[in-house]
Design a protein around this motif. Structure first.
Motif, short mmCIF file in Angstrom:
data_model
loop_
_atom_site.label_atom_id
_atom_site.label_comp_id
_atom_site.label_asym_id
_atom_site.label_seq_id
_atom_site.Cartn_x
_atom_site.Cartn_y
_atom_site.Cartn_z
N LYS A 87 117.29 -12.00 40.44
CA LYS A 87 118.53 -11.25 40.63
C LYS A 87 118.53 -9.92 39.89
CE LYS A 87 121.50 -15.24 41.55
NZ LYS A 87 122.75 -15.95 41.20
N MET B 124 119.77 -6.85 41.88
CA MET B 124 121.21 -6.94 42.13
C MET B 124 122.00 -6.59 40.86
SD MET B 124 123.55 -10.26 43.05
CE MET B 124 123.42 -10.82 41.34
N ARG C 72 121.98 -2.91 40.27
CA ARG C 72 122.90 -2.23 41.18
C ARG C 72 124.34 -2.38 40.71
NH1 ARG C 72 119.50 -4.53 45.18
NH2 ARG C 72 121.04 -6.19 45.56
N GLN C 73 124.67 -3.56 40.24
CA GLN C 73 126.03 -3.77 39.71
C GLN C 73 126.28 -2.90 38.50
OE1 GLN C 73 126.02 -7.99 39.00
NE2 GLN C 73 126.56 -8.51 41.11
#
Length: 385
Positions: free
Chosen positions: A341, A344, A347-348
């Motif tokens: 992850k 992801m 990106r968050q």
């Protein structure tokens, strides 16, 4: 036209979304144009057809997405901030954790999960969610059904239980109705909403009466001498929140954190916008079907806090505030734990802190009862020249 069970034709105006527009048109036809905050309040808070009364506006498939919905990391670091605020207040045996405009309840859920790591914090908590929307209260109840502490609700801050408090508000102030004023003929005049001259089924902005001397006090001092045609926004709702905090914190220790979007220094201009299904639309189109927001004037908010006798820290960009709270380290820790992850999570993090995302436009500001230690991640307020 649809038919009722008795076979009668039902007017399109009987649709719930037409309720607000019909009432506004009637009011304007009878009494003249209404100030912008009246239009906003009708559109957002009508108990049957208002946007917040009927919608679950948050989430990936809805009208907008807030920071807690982007990443659990946001709520985790805010949870640790709240726990530190409790410690700064002397770790009272009972403390109210109050959230204004709690959305789906995601932020509170992440705060309470994270709070377990701070000894004694959860045992001291009494949680109150200040929420006006019946629809969102139901969502919050489901999200927080397994909460380790009892959850209660209040319709406004003044109804929250008295006592020491840590108060949190993420994207709350931007939803408060604001007044707008236009410089016309050398005088500041109320901006109102009337009927369009070419089509009375539509709404249009019009210039209303001159502001009173009392109303002029809400115009930021640095903006009062702007040239003809300028527009400024007045935020009496913010002042009411500050006054409520000052009264509460005069009786008990407390700290309030606001995170929202807007400039650090007072600026002129029309910031009223409407969002429907992630798209910007005309703020006057189909009232009640879109979220209406404005940018927060953090300089005026800070000065109001100081005038009310509160200690003020910030505003600080969300990027720098979250960085000071260790969100980058939290990202790295989670990425090491679940490497699949990693992309992801990065990106968050970028969405929360990136300069072209939420990192700079969003600010954090803290208002506290006098004499507490500086809050984590926020420097004392300094008026800009």
């Amino acid at each position: 036209m649809s038919q009722t069970s008795e076979g009668r034709q039902e007017s399109p105006d009987a649709r719930p979304e037409a309720r607000i527009a019909d009432r506004l048109r009637t009011r304007i036809g009878e009494s003249g144009p209404v100030p912008v905050p009246v239009f906003m309040a009708e559109a957002l808070f009508d108990p049957i057809a208002g946007f917040y009364a009927t919608k679950d506006p948050l989430g990936a498939g809805a009208d907008f997405v807030t920071a807690p919905e982007i990443s659990q990391m946001f709520g985790e670091v805010i949870g640790l901030w709240a726990a530190q605020a409790w410690v700064d207040m002397g770790s009272p045996a009972h403390v109210h954790l109050v959230e204004l405009g709690p959305g789906k309840g995601t932020l509170m859920h992440d705060i309470l999960r994270t709070g377990r790591v701070v000894p004694g914090f959860l045992n001291a908590l009494e949680v109150t969610l200040v929420e006006a929307s019946p629809a969102l209260k139901m969502v919050q109840g489901r999200v927080l059904a397994d909460s380790p502490v009892q959850i209660r609700w209040a319709d406004r801050l003044e109804k929250a239980p008295d006592g020491p408090a840590v108060i949190l508000a993420n994207e709350f102030l931007d939803c408060l109705p604001v007044r707008q004023a236009v410089k016309a003929g050398g005088v500041w005049r109320e901006r109102c909403v009337g009927l369009h001259p070419d089509d009375e089924t539509r709404f249009a902005f019009v210039t209303g009466p001159a502001l009173s001397s009392a109303d002029l006090e809400f115009v930021p001092e640095s903006l009062r001498d702007l040239p003809e045609g300028s527009l400024v926004e007045l935020r009496p709702g913010d002042r009411q929140i500050v006054d409520a905090l000052a009264l509460r914190f005069s009786r008990h220790k407390g700290r309030a954190l606001f995170i929202d979007y807007g400039p650090a220094k007072s600026e002129p201009g029309d910031t009223l916008q409407a969002i429907r299904a992630h798209e910007k639309v005309d703020p006057l189109d189909r009232p009640g079907t879109a979220d209406l927001t404005t940018r927060v004037d953090f300089e005026t908010l800070a000065k109001a806090g100081i005038e009310a006798g509160l200690d003020v820290h910030g505003p600080q960009t969300q990027r720098d505030f979250l960085a000071a709270l260790g969100i980058a380290q939290r990202t790295k820790m989670l990425a090491a734990r679940v490497p699949e992850k990693r992309d992801m999570l990065l990106r968050q993090l970028d969405r929360l802190t990136g300069e072209d995302q939420m990192g700079v436009l969003f600010k954090a500001i803290c208002l506290s009862s006098p004499g507490l230690p500086d809050p984590a991640g926020l420097p004392p307020f300094t008026a800009q020249g």
